[in-house]
Design an enzyme around this catalytic site. Structure first.
Site, short mmCIF file in Angstrom:
data_model
loop_
_atom_site.label_atom_id
_atom_site.label_comp_id
_atom_site.label_asym_id
_atom_site.label_seq_id
_atom_site.Cartn_x
_atom_site.Cartn_y
_atom_site.Cartn_z
N LYS A 84 -8.88 3.33 11.21
CA LYS A 84 -9.39 4.62 11.69
C LYS A 84 -8.98 5.75 10.75
CE LYS A 84 -8.41 2.96 16.33
NZ LYS A 84 -7.44 3.17 17.43
N HIS A 133 9.69 -6.78 -5.64
CA HIS A 133 9.83 -7.64 -4.45
C HIS A 133 11.32 -7.97 -4.36
CE1 HIS A 133 8.92 -10.40 -1.34
NE2 HIS A 133 7.99 -11.13 -1.92
N1 CP Z 1 6.99 -15.38 -2.32
C1 CP Z 1 6.15 -14.67 -1.56
O1 CP Z 1 6.18 -13.42 -1.53
O2 CP Z 1 5.29 -15.42 -0.81
P1 CP Z 1 4.28 -14.85 0.27
O3 CP Z 1 3.26 -14.02 -0.47
O4 CP Z 1 3.70 -16.03 0.95
O5 CP Z 1 5.07 -13.96 1.21
#
Ligand code: CP
Length: 306
Positions: A84, A133
């Site tokens: 939205k 990450h």
């Molecule tokens: N390693 C990893 O980030 O895997 P996913 O994308 O499945 O979370």
């Protein structure tokens, strides 16, 4: 150890990283389901996944459940008020109101940093576009220490999509800080971004090559990554590099007998299935290690662990 948001691996000192691992080590029996824990009973984790995930989301949820906490969230933003037109900032404000910890995966680089500015509850970056990450990096380091004994002087070969692969960006920074030697193997179009290589080269020896065969000979760890098809602006560019590398037993048998193969997963075809049950394979253990490491992080950011 008081830390709140987990946005970049560079937010951690080496001592803090090792402290996370000390706690993760203690979490192993509960992570395997051998013992029960209710240390986070009454706490709520919000998992906000604007991009697909199997391991990161499920291992965070497993970690929270193993600690006796509860989980709310979504794995597909199409079922939320994002469609939205709700902003990320407002979504984060809602998650802050409904939970004690927020885990965010988002396609935009910098989204987790932005989210952390709108939340007084801890925000954990579960992947921001081609950015970082950091919780994956922690479980990667934990795995190398478990499998190889230490990080220092390990020759780690990072293979595949070093341009768009966020796991290798965070991991390269962390490995150099712990004294590992790095070799980057990628097609020319997918080299590690210059700013990262330049940063790392100030304190570490970095080798770059397009030849996986050459790099594997001296490797202690071969860290393989998927070519990130979804991040290519032009599908034709993806087709030029798809299938560029494949790790199989013939290749590994040319290297050190105790070399290990890691992969953040998911894989497509860059590791042959024949490697899965060989002495070289560490990638499924690596994926499991997401649970104890994320248990440690959840306990630390909620203040349950010191
Ligand atoms: N390693 C990893 O980030 O895997 P996913 O994308 O499945 O979370």
């Amino acid at each position: 150890m008081p830390f709140d948001h987990v946005v970049s691996i560079n937010d951690f000192s080496n001592e803090e990283i090792m402290h996370v691992f000390e706690i993760a080590e203690k979490m192993l029996p509960a992570a395997r389901g051998e013992t029960a824990s209710d240390l986070l009973r009454g706490k709520i984790l919000a998992t906000l996944f604007f991009e697909p995930s199997t391991r990161t989301r499920l291992s965070f949820e497993s970690a929270m459940n193993r600690l006796g906490g509860n989980v709310i969230g979504f794995s597909d933003p199409s079922g939320t008020s994002f469609v939205k037109g709700e902003t990320l900032a407002d979504t984060i404000r809602m998650a802050e109101a409904y939970s004690d910890v927020i885990v965010l995966r988002h396609p935009r680089e910098g989204a987790a940093r932005l989210a952390s500015r709108f939340s007084n509850k801890p925000v954990l970056n579960a992947g921001d576009g081609a950015g970082q990450h950091p919780t994956q990096t922690l479980l990667d380091l934990f795995t190398i220490i478990h499998e190889k004994g230490n990080l220092q002087d390990q020759n780690v070969v990072l293979v595949g999509d070093l341009k768009y692969g966020r796991t290798v960006h965070s991991l390269a920074y962390a490995l150099t800080r712990f004294g590992a030697e790095l070799t980057f193997v990628s097609p020319a179009q997918l080299r590690m971004p210059d700013e990262i290589t330049s940063d790392l080269s100030q304190t570490a020896t970095i080798h770059q090559t397009e030849s996986l065969e050459d790099a594997v000979n001296d490797a202690d760890v071969v860290y393989v990554t998927r070519i990130q098809k979804e991040r290519f602006p032009d599908p034709a560019e993806y087709l030029q590099v798809a299938g560029a590398y494949r790790v199989d037993l013939k290749l590994l048998e040319q290297g050190k007998s105790d070399v290990i193969v890691m992969h953040p997963l998911p894989r497509v075809d860059e590791i042959a299935p024949e490697v899965d049950h060989s002495k070289y394979s560490s990638y499924f253990t690596q994926a499991f290690n997401g649970v104890p490491v994320r248990m440690a992080l959840l306990g630390l950011v909620t203040g349950v662990f010191e």
